[in-house]
Design a protein around this motif. Structure first.
Motif, PDB file in Angstrom:
ATOM      1  N   ASP A 219      -7.688   0.421  -4.275  1.00 37.33           N
ATOM      2  CA  ASP A 219      -6.767   1.143  -3.390  1.00 37.33           C
ATOM      3  C   ASP A 219      -7.507   2.287  -2.708  1.00 37.33           C
ATOM      4  O   ASP A 219      -7.201   3.459  -2.890  1.00 37.33           O
ATOM      5  CB  ASP A 219      -5.580   1.674  -4.206  1.00 37.33           C
ATOM      6  CG  ASP A 219      -4.501   2.277  -3.314  1.00 37.33           C
ATOM      7  OD1 ASP A 219      -4.532   2.000  -2.100  1.00 37.33           O
ATOM      8  OD2 ASP A 219      -3.646   3.016  -3.833  1.00 37.33           O
TER       9      ASP A 219
ATOM     10  N   LYS B 135       2.649   6.876  -6.701  1.00 37.64           N
ATOM     11  CA  LYS B 135       1.614   7.756  -7.221  1.00 37.64           C
ATOM     12  C   LYS B 135       1.930   9.228  -6.909  1.00 37.64           C
ATOM     13  O   LYS B 135       1.835  10.096  -7.775  1.00 37.64           O
ATOM     14  CB  LYS B 135       0.264   7.367  -6.612  1.00 37.64           C
ATOM     15  CG  LYS B 135      -0.931   8.061  -7.239  1.00 37.64           C
ATOM     16  CD  LYS B 135      -2.216   7.709  -6.486  1.00 37.64           C
ATOM     17  CE  LYS B 135      -2.462   6.221  -6.471  1.00 37.64           C
ATOM     18  NZ  LYS B 135      -3.747   5.889  -5.769  1.00 37.64           N
TER      19      LYS B 135
ATOM     20  N   TYR C  70       0.832  -1.214   0.000  1.00 37.68           N
ATOM     21  CA  TYR C  70       0.000   0.000   0.000  1.00 37.68           C
ATOM     22  C   TYR C  70       0.863   1.259   0.000  1.00 37.68           C
ATOM     23  O   TYR C  70       0.654   2.168  -0.815  1.00 37.68           O
ATOM     24  CB  TYR C  70      -0.908  -0.005   1.224  1.00 37.68           C
ATOM     25  CG  TYR C  70      -1.675   1.279   1.401  1.00 37.68           C
ATOM     26  CD1 TYR C  70      -2.797   1.559   0.632  1.00 37.68           C
ATOM     27  CD2 TYR C  70      -1.267   2.230   2.335  1.00 37.68           C
ATOM     28  CE1 TYR C  70      -3.493   2.742   0.777  1.00 37.68           C
ATOM     29  CE2 TYR C  70      -1.964   3.416   2.497  1.00 37.68           C
ATOM     30  CZ  TYR C  70      -3.071   3.669   1.713  1.00 37.68           C
ATOM     31  OH  TYR C  70      -3.746   4.842   1.864  1.00 37.68           O
TER      32      TYR C  70
ATOM     33  N   HIS D 213       4.026   1.652  -0.805  1.00 37.15           N
ATOM     34  CA  HIS D 213       4.825   1.782  -2.032  1.00 37.15           C
ATOM     35  C   HIS D 213       3.970   2.347  -3.165  1.00 37.15           C
ATOM     36  O   HIS D 213       4.404   3.252  -3.888  1.00 37.15           O
ATOM     37  CB  HIS D 213       5.396   0.424  -2.429  1.00 37.15           C
ATOM     38  CG  HIS D 213       6.169   0.448  -3.717  1.00 37.15           C
ATOM     39  ND1 HIS D 213       7.444   0.965  -3.804  1.00 37.15           N
ATOM     40  CD2 HIS D 213       5.829   0.060  -4.971  1.00 37.15           C
ATOM     41  CE1 HIS D 213       7.864   0.879  -5.060  1.00 37.15           C
ATOM     42  NE2 HIS D 213       6.907   0.325  -5.783  1.00 37.15           N
ATOM     43  N   ALA D 214       2.755   1.821  -3.313  1.00 39.34           N
ATOM     44  CA  ALA D 214       1.866   2.315  -4.367  1.00 39.34           C
ATOM     45  C   ALA D 214       1.529   3.784  -4.155  1.00 39.34           C
ATOM     46  O   ALA D 214       1.502   4.571  -5.109  1.00 39.34           O
ATOM     47  CB  ALA D 214       0.590   1.480  -4.402  1.00 39.34           C
ATOM     48  N   GLN D 215       1.285   4.179  -2.900  1.00 38.94           N
ATOM     49  CA  GLN D 215       0.977   5.572  -2.610  1.00 38.94           C
ATOM     50  C   GLN D 215       2.166   6.479  -2.910  1.00 38.94           C
ATOM     51  O   GLN D 215       2.003   7.574  -3.448  1.00 38.94           O
ATOM     52  CB  GLN D 215       0.573   5.719  -1.138  1.00 38.94           C
ATOM     53  CG  GLN D 215      -0.759   5.062  -0.786  1.00 38.94           C
ATOM     54  CD  GLN D 215      -1.921   5.699  -1.520  1.00 38.94           C
ATOM     55  OE1 GLN D 215      -2.435   5.144  -2.499  1.00 38.94           O
ATOM     56  NE2 GLN D 215      -2.340   6.858  -1.082  1.00 38.94           N
TER      57      GLN D 215
END
Length: 276
Positions: free
Chosen positions: A215, A70, A63, A65-67
């Motif tokens: 997400d 982005k 989570y 890492h994705a944030q």
């Protein structure tokens, strides 16, 4: 978090070089085909009588890492646009360039990942802050004064405490409930029942969102659903029609995740009409 506390937490995370202990998965995690792991190890504390555990969560890592990716993409796009303005001579004054760069890095936590130099205006991944952000991802620190608590039990109790805190937040916030002062037992019980029902709804939504790999938190999903509105249209002659707006794309994704396809509400009763 203060700078000193942040540095101390970073130092603890950096010192986690020993063997990791795997924690048992919870009910929700065990339902997945590949359950994310939670690992923990105890590190040396800088305070007498205080024990410190560093926890690594694969779920949290994915989570965060994705944030970060982005957020970095948004910041990079704006920094590239600023670099083009400088290169074309549209922005020349050093103080204006600096102010523009500072404004960009102040949003989306840009200062955590990027640095910049005035010379020909170039930006780069910050050698200190970016490394720290990567080290933080998926990890958190637990402190306790319990001398006999195992590392696995420390994580279990921390998660239970987090669930209780989330429950209280849901009880108060999901339905925007304000303090209500009751004078009878029945009303107190009703108040608690509605609050608990709100928490149950919050957790059910969260579970559906995770299963659909959206997400979004349950709170974010509820906010997105506010764009879906019920509209009563007066057709004249005392008749009316009720319809529902489609809402945003995010709201549509949430509805799909929740398995809600039919948004057509029943037509409201006409004046004097009896519903059986």
């Amino acid at each position: 978090m203060s700078t000193k506390a942040g540095q101390l937490q970073f130092d603890y995370i950096q010192s986690a070089t020993g063997p990791w202990i795997e924690c048992p998965v919870g009910i929700t995690a065990s339902e997945r085909s590949t359950a994310p792991k939670t690992l923990v190890q105890e590190v040396v504390s800088n305070k007498p009588g205080v024990r410190v555990f560093v926890v690594h969560s694969e779920d949290r890592l994915a989570y965060e890492h994705a944030q970060r990716v982005k957020a970095m993409g948004r910041v990079r796009t704006k920094l590239e646009a600023l670099a083009k303005r400088v290169a074309k001579g549209r922005l020349k004054a050093a103080e204006k360039i600096g102010a523009a760069a500072a404004a960009i890095l102040a949003r989306n936590h840009g200062h955590r990942s990027y640095g910049w130099s005035y010379t020909d205006f170039r930006f780069f991944e910050h050698p200190v802050h970016f490394t720290r952000e990567q080290a933080y991802e998926g990890k958190y620190v637990i402190q306790t004064e319990e001398p006999n608590l195992s590392a696995v039990d420390a994580v279990r109790l921390y998660k239970e405490l987090s669930e209780v805190e989330r429950a209280f937040a849901s009880l108060k916030d999901v339905l925007d409930m304000r303090p209500i002062y009751h004078h009878t037992d029945d009303r107190v019980e009703a108040h608690v029942f509605v609050a608990a029902l709100a928490f149950l709804l919050h957790r059910a939504i969260e579970k559906k969102l995770k299963a659909a790999r959206l997400d979004l938190s349950a709170t974010e999903a509820l906010i997105a659903l506010k764009s879906v509105r019920v509209v009563d249209i007066d057709l004249g002659n005392g008749t009316s029609k009720r319809s529902v707006t489609h809402g945003t794309q995010r709201a549509a994704a949430v509805l799909r995740a929740l398995g809600i396809a039919d948004l057509d509400p029943p037509t409201p009763p006409q004046p004097g009409q009896i519903i059986v």
